[in-house]
Design a protein around this motif. Structure first.
Motif, PDB file in Angstrom:
ATOM      1  N   GLU A  61     -34.714 -55.803  34.034  1.00  0.00           N
ATOM      2  CA  GLU A  61     -35.944 -55.648  33.254  1.00  0.00           C
ATOM      3  C   GLU A  61     -35.569 -54.966  31.940  1.00  0.00           C
ATOM      4  O   GLU A  61     -35.273 -53.769  31.901  1.00  0.00           O
ATOM      5  CB  GLU A  61     -36.971 -54.804  34.023  1.00  0.00           C
ATOM      6  CG  GLU A  61     -37.706 -55.548  35.120  1.00  0.00           C
ATOM      7  CD  GLU A  61     -38.714 -56.556  34.589  1.00  0.00           C
ATOM      8  OE1 GLU A  61     -38.829 -56.683  33.341  1.00  0.00           O
ATOM      9  OE2 GLU A  61     -39.383 -57.207  35.392  1.00  0.00           O
ATOM     10  N   ILE A  64     -37.950 -52.023  28.688  1.00  0.00           N
ATOM     11  CA  ILE A  64     -39.128 -51.486  29.384  1.00  0.00           C
ATOM     12  C   ILE A  64     -39.372 -50.033  29.006  1.00  0.00           C
ATOM     13  O   ILE A  64     -40.494 -49.610  28.832  1.00  0.00           O
ATOM     14  CB  ILE A  64     -38.930 -51.628  30.906  1.00  0.00           C
ATOM     15  CG1 ILE A  64     -39.022 -53.092  31.263  1.00  0.00           C
ATOM     16  CG2 ILE A  64     -39.908 -50.797  31.674  1.00  0.00           C
ATOM     17  CD1 ILE A  64     -39.934 -53.483  32.325  1.00  0.00           C
ATOM     18  N   GLY A  65     -38.307 -49.243  28.927  1.00  0.00           N
ATOM     19  CA  GLY A  65     -38.477 -47.835  28.611  1.00  0.00           C
ATOM     20  C   GLY A  65     -37.184 -47.238  28.095  1.00  0.00           C
ATOM     21  O   GLY A  65     -36.122 -47.854  28.162  1.00  0.00           O
ATOM     22  N   ALA A 256     -43.503 -57.601  35.781  1.00  0.00           N
ATOM     23  CA  ALA A 256     -43.680 -56.155  35.657  1.00  0.00           C
ATOM     24  C   ALA A 256     -45.008 -55.803  35.013  1.00  0.00           C
ATOM     25  O   ALA A 256     -45.540 -56.554  34.189  1.00  0.00           O
ATOM     26  CB  ALA A 256     -42.530 -55.547  34.851  1.00  0.00           C
ATOM     27  N   LYS A 258     -46.604 -52.246  33.174  1.00  0.00           N
ATOM     28  CA  LYS A 258     -46.246 -50.913  32.685  1.00  0.00           C
ATOM     29  C   LYS A 258     -47.508 -50.148  32.288  1.00  0.00           C
ATOM     30  O   LYS A 258     -48.348 -50.663  31.559  1.00  0.00           O
ATOM     31  CB  LYS A 258     -45.305 -51.031  31.483  1.00  0.00           C
ATOM     32  CG  LYS A 258     -44.839 -49.707  30.893  1.00  0.00           C
ATOM     33  CD  LYS A 258     -43.855 -49.955  29.758  1.00  0.00           C
ATOM     34  CE  LYS A 258     -43.380 -48.666  29.118  1.00  0.00           C
ATOM     35  NZ  LYS A 258     -42.424 -48.916  28.019  1.00  0.00           N
ATOM     36  N   SER A 260     -48.669 -46.551  30.574  1.00  0.00           N
ATOM     37  CA  SER A 260     -48.146 -45.440  29.780  1.00  0.00           C
ATOM     38  C   SER A 260     -49.259 -44.524  29.323  1.00  0.00           C
ATOM     39  O   SER A 260     -50.408 -44.938  29.183  1.00  0.00           O
ATOM     40  CB  SER A 260     -47.395 -45.970  28.548  1.00  0.00           C
ATOM     41  OG  SER A 260     -46.468 -46.970  28.883  1.00  0.00           O
ATOM     42  N   THR A 307     -40.198 -44.980  33.711  1.00  0.00           N
ATOM     43  CA  THR A 307     -39.402 -45.618  32.655  1.00  0.00           C
ATOM     44  C   THR A 307     -39.415 -44.861  31.331  1.00  0.00           C
ATOM     45  O   THR A 307     -38.602 -45.152  30.448  1.00  0.00           O
ATOM     46  CB  THR A 307     -39.881 -47.063  32.427  1.00  0.00           C
ATOM     47  OG1 THR A 307     -41.312 -47.127  32.470  1.00  0.00           O
ATOM     48  CG2 THR A 307     -39.350 -47.981  33.519  1.00  0.00           C
ATOM     49  N   ASP A 308     -40.323 -43.932  31.145  1.00  0.00           N
ATOM     50  CA  ASP A 308     -40.330 -43.032  29.984  1.00  0.00           C
ATOM     51  C   ASP A 308     -40.801 -41.672  30.449  1.00  0.00           C
ATOM     52  O   ASP A 308     -41.688 -41.560  31.309  1.00  0.00           O
ATOM     53  CB  ASP A 308     -41.277 -43.533  28.882  1.00  0.00           C
ATOM     54  CG  ASP A 308     -40.712 -44.713  28.104  1.00  0.00           C
ATOM     55  OD1 ASP A 308     -39.650 -44.548  27.483  1.00  0.00           O
ATOM     56  OD2 ASP A 308     -41.336 -45.783  28.135  1.00  0.00           O
ATOM     57  N   SER A 316     -44.307 -43.162  31.114  1.00  0.00           N
ATOM     58  CA  SER A 316     -44.675 -44.498  31.580  1.00  0.00           C
ATOM     59  C   SER A 316     -44.114 -44.753  32.966  1.00  0.00           C
ATOM     60  O   SER A 316     -43.001 -44.322  33.290  1.00  0.00           O
ATOM     61  CB  SER A 316     -44.178 -45.588  30.612  1.00  0.00           C
ATOM     62  OG  SER A 316     -42.775 -45.722  30.671  1.00  0.00           O
ATOM     63  N   THR A 318     -43.522 -48.100  35.582  1.00  0.00           N
ATOM     64  CA  THR A 318     -43.479 -49.562  35.581  1.00  0.00           C
ATOM     65  C   THR A 318     -43.326 -50.075  37.008  1.00  0.00           C
ATOM     66  O   THR A 318     -42.389 -49.684  37.719  1.00  0.00           O
ATOM     67  CB  THR A 318     -42.324 -50.088  34.720  1.00  0.00           C
ATOM     68  OG1 THR A 318     -42.453 -49.559  33.395  1.00  0.00           O
ATOM     69  CG2 THR A 318     -42.359 -51.606  34.652  1.00  0.00           C
ATOM     70  N   CYS A 320     -42.302 -53.054  39.226  1.00  0.00           N
ATOM     71  CA  CYS A 320     -41.426 -54.217  39.051  1.00  0.00           C
ATOM     72  C   CYS A 320     -41.361 -55.033  40.336  1.00  0.00           C
ATOM     73  O   CYS A 320     -41.247 -54.473  41.431  1.00  0.00           O
ATOM     74  CB  CYS A 320     -40.010 -53.769  38.693  1.00  0.00           C
ATOM     75  SG  CYS A 320     -39.867 -52.811  37.174  1.00  0.00           S
TER      76      CYS A 320
END
Length: 331
Positions: A61, A64-65, A256, A258, A260, A307-308, A316, A318, A320
């Motif tokens: 992926e 994504i981040g 995916a 996401k 955030s 991912t963040d 964030s 995500t 998946c």
């Protein structure tokens, strides 16, 4: 541009094949696989990956981040790590698929479910009895101040029952993998439904961005709604409505979703245990939402990644799912 002074010879990198992390060496431009370790060979089940395109063996992926890139290989999700190197005068990339930390394994989850089942059985009966006796006392109490105290006790018992209901919901989630090809869900419809359940002042701070060609997800609509409800609730809770806080929902790929927000980042000590239950500082919550979402995701061979997590890019999560491809490494 690659710094040749820091270049590492391919042979030196791959001599130690005892690492448990699946490791690939690929050409930078063509992304063809040049060498792998024993873990990759075992994971490919007699399928020779040398000379193949890495993207046909490992599902990544991308974009994504900033914290990590999720990667799916041999039925599992990993954190992708990569570094550049020079081998035989040309640029290559070493890709390592690192095992995820802070994710409960099957045995842990099974033990957890058994423990919760035991606690539910032992706690509900005495609480029900206490509640019954409180009802009798209330009927015989005429003093207004005592009635108010009894109401507070009853409220506390109801809160305990609510917590037990949450535990029961977690305990009832099946750990059995489902056949993904039997299910499909429209994320646009489900996300719109979730967003519409919030007050207008909350909806005004949520942005849902659809790609040009949205795809159905291989997940049951009910379970997809359960997973995304947890992620969106979590974002709303940690980015309270004000003029600065915003929540963004997007579909960064065909597999995916996401979610955030630009609230405060999660402390490292908590971030490392997010998907275990009871990781919370709030007395009225059990901290099992992300655990439940992860359990539902696992049923479809999916996963959830942080991912963040920074004051600059926000936070964030995500969700998946693996791709629906015919390669044996993707299934």
């Amino acid at each position: 541009m690659i710094n040749r002074e820091n270049a590492i010879e391919l042979s030196e990198l791959m001599n130690n094949r005892t690492t448990t992390d699946p490791t690939f060496i690929i050409e930078m431009d063509s992304r063809k696989i040049c060498d792998v370790n024993e873990t990759v060979i075992s994971g490919c089940d007699n399928y020779n990956p040398i000379g193949k395109d890495i993207d046909n063996i490992v599902y990544i992926e991308k974009n994504i981040g900033s914290a990590l890139s999720p990667a799916f290989f041999n039925g599992q999700w990993f954190n992708l790590q990569q570094e550049t190197l020079i081998w035989e005068g040309s640029p290559h990339i070493k890709i390592s698929l690192q095992q995820r930390v802070g994710i409960p394994d099957f045995d842990t989850l099974h033990s957890l479910k058994k423990m919760i089942g035991f606690l539910l059985h032992r706690l509900r009966s005495p609480l029900t009895g206490i509640q019954g006796y409180l009802g009798i006392i209330e009927e015989r109490t005429e003093d207004e101040s005592n009635t108010k105290h009894l109401e507070k006790v009853n409220k506390g018992i109801e809160q305990l029952f609510d917590l037990l209901d949450d535990l029961e919901s977690l305990q009832e989630i099946s750990l059995k993998t489902v056949e993904r090809n039997n299910y499909s869900a429209n994320p646009e419809t489900i996300i719109d439904e979730i967003i519409s359940s919030y007050p207008d002042k909350v909806q005004d701070h949520i942005t849902f961005t659809l790609p040009a060609n949205p795809h159905l997800l291989r997940c049951s609509p009910g379970d997809l709604k359960r997973i995304l409800s947890v992620l969106i609730d979590n974002a709303i809770e940690h980015a309270p409505v004000n003029e600065d806080n915003q929540i963004t929902i997007e579909l960064p790929s065909a597999n995916a979703v996401k979610v955030s927000h630009n609230g405060n980042p999660i402390p490292k000590s908590i971030a490392q245990q997010l998907f275990f239950p009871f990781v919370t500082g709030k007395a009225t919550k059990l901290g099992i939402g992300l655990t439940m979402a992860m359990l539902y995701a696992k049923r479809y061979k999916g996963s959830i990644f942080l991912t963040d997590n920074s004051p600059f890019r926000g936070v964030s999560f995500t969700f998946c799912l693996p791709p629906s491809l015919s390669s044996p490494t993707f299934l």
